[in-house]
Scaffold this active site. Sequence first.
Site, PDB file in Angstrom:
ATOM      1  N   LYS A  64      37.711  63.132  55.439  1.00  0.00           N
ATOM      2  CA  LYS A  64      37.344  64.475  55.047  1.00  0.00           C
ATOM      3  C   LYS A  64      38.647  65.353  54.957  1.00  0.00           C
ATOM      4  O   LYS A  64      39.581  64.927  55.181  1.00  0.00           O
ATOM      5  CB  LYS A  64      36.309  64.822  56.496  1.00  0.00           C
ATOM      6  CG  LYS A  64      35.135  64.178  56.559  1.00  0.00           C
ATOM      7  CD  LYS A  64      33.989  64.636  55.466  1.00  0.00           C
ATOM      8  CE  LYS A  64      33.083  63.572  55.051  1.00  0.00           C
ATOM      9  NZ  LYS A  64      32.112  63.347  56.150  1.00  0.00           N
TER      10      LYS A  64
HETATM   11  C1  PLP Z   1      30.691  62.366  56.541  1.00  0.00           C
HETATM   12  C2  PLP Z   1      29.416  63.490  56.689  1.00  0.00           C
HETATM   13  C3  PLP Z   1      28.805  63.508  57.941  1.00  0.00           C
HETATM   14  C4  PLP Z   1      29.024  62.544  59.080  1.00  0.00           C
HETATM   15  O1  PLP Z   1      30.271  63.079  59.772  1.00  0.00           O
HETATM   16  P1  PLP Z   1      30.890  61.995  60.772  1.00  0.00           P
HETATM   17  O2  PLP Z   1      31.908  62.913  61.428  1.00  0.00           O
HETATM   18  O3  PLP Z   1      31.248  60.725  60.148  1.00  0.00           O
HETATM   19  O4  PLP Z   1      29.752  61.679  61.966  1.00  0.00           O
HETATM   20  C5  PLP Z   1      27.522  64.276  57.988  1.00  0.00           C
HETATM   21  N1  PLP Z   1      27.128  64.878  56.931  1.00  0.00           N
HETATM   22  C6  PLP Z   1      27.851  64.912  55.473  1.00  0.00           C
HETATM   23  C7  PLP Z   1      27.095  65.640  54.572  1.00  0.00           C
HETATM   24  C8  PLP Z   1      28.807  64.158  55.469  1.00  0.00           C
HETATM   25  O5  PLP Z   1      29.487  63.872  54.430  1.00  0.00           O
END
Ligand code: PLP
Length: 398
Positions: free
Chosen positions: A185
């Site tokens: 991210k």
């Molecule tokens: C990555 C992601 C999540 C989950 O995030 P985590 O921190 O890995 O739990 C939730 N929603 C979307 C749209 C994502 O891309």
Amino acid sequence: MTSVDPIPFHRADIGDAEVQAVCDVLRSGWLTMGPKTLEFESEFAKYVGSPFAVSVSSCTAALHLSLEAIGLKPGDEVILPTTTFTSTAEVVTYLGARPVLADISPRTMNIDVVDVERRITSRTRAIIPVHLAGLPCELDEINELANMHGIRVIEDAAHAIPAAYKGRSIGSVSEITAFSFYATKTLTTGEGGMVTTANEKLAQRMRMMRLHGIARDAWKRYKLDGNWFYSVEAAGFKYNLTDLQAALGIVQLARCESMRQARRIIAKKYEEAFRQIPNLQVPLEIDDRIHAWHLYILRIDPDCGVRREDLIAGLKSRGIGTSVHFIPLHLHPYYQQAWGYRPGDFPIAEAEYKNCLSLPLYPAMSEGDIQRVIEAIATIVRSGSGAEMKNERSILVG
Ligand SMILES: *Cc1c(COP(=O)(O)O)cnc(C)c1O
């Protein structure tokens, strides 16, 4: 030699300052939730302009705690887009509620507000809009609709730090916003997440539930000036962030706007090049919104003779990594078996899914990397469409 080096789909942007910050925590003797976590929460709240920020172990945890805090019950319904990661919907099922999927807008690939409205019932408790790729959703329309029906709005902002909607930072617009600091991210702590809200009661509930349902600052019980006494008020979860992660987060937060600028420059170079190539649709930027540019989702005209699969394979053979965001939830076995969804239920999401791919987009990309991606796509698309034209001609002649 550099021209044959692989270009991975993603590389985290971790500099010396991040390494130093984590080492400092390692040497401090306090590794889990503690002073760095509190500092990260207060810096994050300030950054997005929200009164409260509660750090957690993931965005999935953030979404789960949000739904728990609003009192989601078995039999309730939560509306969310089918074009998202499974996290957004699986958390609804943790509480025995039903994930109600909605289609997307072909323009933005975000949840279609008109379709949301159609799916509201007397059991609907919440809407979870997802800012796909980092482009903020139609938040005024969504919040207006929610207010009219007494429904809560929880934004899945896993792609959206930093981003803004009509001058307001994502994290300060709706009642609750959930962020992800997963490894790929825009701001990473390896694994991690954050919830922001202006509702103090919700913040308190989530603070308690992220650490075993223990009243007040449970983590302080091991501090010298802390108190050994603790009181368990509910069956909570083990969802806290750690100081190791928070130290990384503090440095990343301070750099997140400059990293966004770097991604935006790449996105604009892509856009300029891809606009010259027929049959490619570049992602949208909207005037009153700041796009986080987490992903660069390119779409290819389904009738042009080059399939999305050809593009992915062609790029792979040239050492360029890609991904697809996302396989719509209603096409996965679980959502079909447990909730009765079928292929064809969400025609727009399906059509966009079949034609889209996500390109490398991260600050560590060199000018050469960017040009290699552009040239590879130009070559594959031009030769592919050309090949089909030749076929058509030979059919005509033959
Ligand atoms: C990555 C992601 C999540 C989950 O995030 P985590 O921190 O890995 O739990 C939730 N929603 C979307 C749209 C994502 O891309």
